[in-house]
Design a protein around this motif. Structure first.
Motif, PDB file in Angstrom:
ATOM      1  N   SER A   8       0.977  -0.889   0.517  1.00 12.68           N
ATOM      2  CA  SER A   8      -0.229   0.000   0.196  1.00 12.68           C
ATOM      3  C   SER A   8       0.764   0.896  -0.028  1.00 12.68           C
ATOM      4  O   SER A   8       2.066   0.909   0.792  1.00 12.68           O
ATOM      5  CB  SER A   8      -0.632   0.050   1.224  1.00 12.68           C
ATOM      6  N   ILE A   9      -0.141   2.732  -0.297  1.00 14.67           N
ATOM      7  CA  ILE A   9       0.970   3.522  -0.827  1.00 14.67           C
ATOM      8  C   ILE A   9       0.887   4.326   0.273  1.00 14.67           C
ATOM      9  O   ILE A   9      -0.712   4.558  -0.167  1.00 14.67           O
ATOM     10  CB  ILE A   9       1.171   4.138  -1.603  1.00 14.67           C
ATOM     11  N   ASP A  10       0.928   5.544   0.832  1.00 17.85           N
ATOM     12  CA  ASP A  10       0.302   6.056   1.896  1.00 17.85           C
ATOM     13  C   ASP A  10       0.563   7.361   1.050  1.00 17.85           C
ATOM     14  O   ASP A  10       0.945   7.628   0.683  1.00 17.85           O
ATOM     15  CB  ASP A  10       0.803   6.781   3.495  1.00 17.85           C
ATOM     16  N   LEU A  11      -0.332   8.069   1.798  1.00 16.09           N
ATOM     17  CA  LEU A  11      -0.533  10.331   1.357  1.00 16.09           C
ATOM     18  C   LEU A  11       0.478  10.355   1.069  1.00 16.09           C
ATOM     19  O   LEU A  11       1.285  11.677   0.526  1.00 16.09           O
ATOM     20  CB  LEU A  11      -1.692  10.276   2.033  1.00 16.09           C
ATOM     21  N   GLN A  12       1.859  10.053   1.837  1.00 14.21           N
ATOM     22  CA  GLN A  12       3.281  10.924   1.727  1.00 14.21           C
ATOM     23  C   GLN A  12       4.129  10.276   0.840  1.00 14.21           C
ATOM     24  O   GLN A  12       5.158  10.198   0.744  1.00 14.21           O
ATOM     25  CB  GLN A  12       3.786  10.887   3.206  1.00 14.21           C
ATOM     26  N   GLY A  13       3.535   8.980   0.556  1.00  9.79           N
ATOM     27  CA  GLY A  13       4.284   7.810  -0.771  1.00  9.79           C
ATOM     28  C   GLY A  13       5.218   7.069  -0.408  1.00  9.79           C
ATOM     29  O   GLY A  13       6.071   6.549  -1.302  1.00  9.79           O
ATOM     30  N   HIS A  14       5.251   6.780   1.520  1.00  9.01           N
ATOM     31  CA  HIS A  14       5.155   5.636   1.786  1.00  9.01           C
ATOM     32  C   HIS A  14       4.965   4.324   1.266  1.00  9.01           C
ATOM     33  O   HIS A  14       3.827   4.499   1.297  1.00  9.01           O
ATOM     34  CB  HIS A  14       5.554   5.828   3.350  1.00  9.01           C
ATOM     35  N   ILE A  15       5.622   3.696   0.995  1.00 13.62           N
ATOM     36  CA  ILE A  15       5.260   2.309   0.548  1.00 13.62           C
ATOM     37  C   ILE A  15       5.038   1.666   1.901  1.00 13.62           C
ATOM     38  O   ILE A  15       6.739   1.394   2.438  1.00 13.62           O
ATOM     39  CB  ILE A  15       5.946   1.410  -0.570  1.00 13.62           C
ATOM     40  N   THR A  16       4.368   0.358   1.836  1.00 14.36           N
ATOM     41  CA  THR A  16       4.629  -0.349   2.698  1.00 14.36           C
ATOM     42  C   THR A  16       4.079  -2.566   2.378  1.00 14.36           C
ATOM     43  O   THR A  16       2.979  -1.977   1.502  1.00 14.36           O
ATOM     44  CB  THR A  16       3.562  -0.177   4.113  1.00 14.36           C
ATOM     45  N   ASN A  17       5.471  -3.282   2.388  1.00 16.64           N
ATOM     46  CA  ASN A  17       3.767  -4.276   2.121  1.00 16.64           C
ATOM     47  C   ASN A  17       3.403  -4.971   3.227  1.00 16.64           C
ATOM     48  O   ASN A  17       4.186  -4.356   4.496  1.00 16.64           O
ATOM     49  CB  ASN A  17       6.065  -5.036   2.514  1.00 16.64           C
ATOM     50  N   THR A  18       2.678  -5.262   2.417  1.00 15.01           N
ATOM     51  CA  THR A  18       1.628  -5.899   3.254  1.00 15.01           C
ATOM     52  C   THR A  18       1.132  -7.401   3.616  1.00 15.01           C
ATOM     53  O   THR A  18       0.570  -7.827   4.549  1.00 15.01           O
ATOM     54  CB  THR A  18      -0.139  -5.062   3.268  1.00 15.01           C
ATOM     55  N   VAL A  19       1.872  -8.029   1.772  1.00 18.81           N
ATOM     56  CA  VAL A  19       1.323  -9.184   2.119  1.00 18.81           C
ATOM     57  C   VAL A  19       2.120 -10.428   0.997  1.00 18.81           C
ATOM     58  O   VAL A  19       2.502  -9.115   0.309  1.00 18.81           O
ATOM     59  CB  VAL A  19      -0.262  -9.547   2.250  1.00 18.81           C
ATOM     60  N   CYS A  20       3.168 -11.148   1.533  1.00 19.71           N
ATOM     61  CA  CYS A  20       3.562 -11.759   0.779  1.00 19.71           C
ATOM     62  C   CYS A  20       3.252 -12.673  -0.709  1.00 19.71           C
ATOM     63  O   CYS A  20       2.240 -13.395   0.203  1.00 19.71           O
ATOM     64  CB  CYS A  20       4.977 -12.350   1.548  1.00 19.71           C
ATOM     65  N   LEU A  21       2.866 -12.104  -1.806  1.00 27.22           N
ATOM     66  CA  LEU A  21       2.601 -12.589  -2.415  1.00 27.22           C
ATOM     67  C   LEU A  21       2.906 -14.587  -3.012  1.00 27.22           C
ATOM     68  O   LEU A  21       2.304 -15.397  -3.293  1.00 27.22           O
ATOM     69  CB  LEU A  21       1.928 -12.174  -3.892  1.00 27.22           C
ATOM     70  N   LYS A  22       4.216 -14.453  -2.973  1.00 30.49           N
ATOM     71  CA  LYS A  22       5.053 -15.466  -3.766  1.00 30.49           C
ATOM     72  C   LYS A  22       6.197 -15.635  -2.660  1.00 30.49           C
ATOM     73  O   LYS A  22       6.997 -15.317  -1.995  1.00 30.49           O
ATOM     74  CB  LYS A  22       5.825 -15.247  -4.694  1.00 30.49           C
ATOM     75  N   ASP A  23       6.812 -16.953  -1.816  1.00 32.97           N
ATOM     76  CA  ASP A  23       6.846 -18.409  -1.192  1.00 32.97           C
ATOM     77  C   ASP A  23       8.081 -18.831  -1.766  1.00 32.97           C
ATOM     78  O   ASP A  23       9.395 -18.416  -0.867  1.00 32.97           O
ATOM     79  CB  ASP A  23       6.403 -19.284  -0.207  1.00 32.97           C
ATOM     80  N   ILE A  24       8.236 -18.419  -2.427  1.00 37.06           N
ATOM     81  CA  ILE A  24       9.605 -18.941  -3.727  1.00 37.06           C
ATOM     82  C   ILE A  24       9.505 -17.912  -4.492  1.00 37.06           C
ATOM     83  O   ILE A  24       9.060 -17.479  -5.425  1.00 37.06           O
ATOM     84  CB  ILE A  24       9.421 -20.734  -4.289  1.00 37.06           C
ATOM     85  N   ILE A  25      10.856 -17.747  -4.893  1.00 36.27           N
ATOM     86  CA  ILE A  25      11.601 -16.735  -6.279  1.00 36.27           C
ATOM     87  C   ILE A  25      12.026 -17.864  -6.908  1.00 36.27           C
ATOM     88  O   ILE A  25      13.416 -18.615  -6.830  1.00 36.27           O
ATOM     89  CB  ILE A  25      12.401 -15.832  -5.811  1.00 36.27           C
ATOM     90  N   VAL A  26      11.700 -17.901  -8.302  1.00 39.80           N
ATOM     91  CA  VAL A  26      12.767 -18.640  -8.593  1.00 39.80           C
ATOM     92  C   VAL A  26      13.939 -17.717  -9.596  1.00 39.80           C
ATOM     93  O   VAL A  26      13.045 -16.779 -10.437  1.00 39.80           O
ATOM     94  CB  VAL A  26      11.552 -19.452 -10.343  1.00 39.80           C
ATOM     95  N   LEU A  27      14.570 -18.777  -9.502  1.00 43.61           N
ATOM     96  CA  LEU A  27      16.053 -17.559 -10.504  1.00 43.61           C
ATOM     97  C   LEU A  27      15.907 -17.210 -11.640  1.00 43.61           C
ATOM     98  O   LEU A  27      15.880 -18.584 -12.020  1.00 43.61           O
ATOM     99  CB  LEU A  27      17.982 -17.820  -9.012  1.00 43.61           C
ATOM    100  N   SER A  28      16.854 -17.293 -12.458  1.00 41.77           N
ATOM    101  CA  SER A  28      17.382 -17.452 -14.388  1.00 41.77           C
ATOM    102  C   SER A  28      17.582 -18.693 -13.999  1.00 41.77           C
ATOM    103  O   SER A  28      16.627 -18.968 -15.529  1.00 41.77           O
ATOM    104  CB  SER A  28      18.116 -16.211 -14.229  1.00 41.77           C
ATOM    105  N   ALA A  29      18.193 -19.286 -13.070  1.00 41.78           N
ATOM    106  CA  ALA A  29      19.071 -20.614 -13.289  1.00 41.78           C
ATOM    107  C   ALA A  29      18.052 -21.513 -12.755  1.00 41.78           C
ATOM    108  O   ALA A  29      18.132 -22.755 -13.679  1.00 41.78           O
ATOM    109  CB  ALA A  29      20.517 -21.227 -13.198  1.00 41.78           C
TER     110      ALA A  29
END
Length: 85
Positions: A8-29
């Motif tokens: 979410s982005i507040d009125l001052q423009g600060h970004i706050t992560n609210t939830v992780c959508l991906k539990d795994i990151i797949v690298l290019s390899a």
């Protein structure tokens, strides 16, 4: 930047992560990494306040980190004292 998180982005423009959508990151390899485990390990160090593991079509993960201002100042002061010895 696509982090795999919802935010979410507040009125001052600060970004706050609210939830992780991906539990795994797949690298290019094709290697799979767990960003939550890496973030938890980094956050054990009191130097850090916030961290986010990212990888955008890279063969390696990277970390965005916010340092703890108070602990950073203490660390810097300790290093100055060590150099004066």
């Amino acid at each position: 930047m696509n982090s795999g998180d919802a935010a979410s982005i507040d009125l001052q423009g600060h970004i706050t992560n609210t939830v992780c959508l991906k539990d795994i990151i797949v690298l290019s390899a094709g290697e799979k990494v767990l960003p939550g485990d890496m973030e938890s390990a980094i956050l054990r160090d009191l130097m850090f306040d916030q961290v986010m593991v990212i990888s955008e079509a890279w063969s390696y993960p990277s970390v965005l980190a916010m340092l703890n201002a108070e602990n950073r100042k203490k660390f810097a002061a300790e290093q100055v004292l060590k150099q004066k010895r």
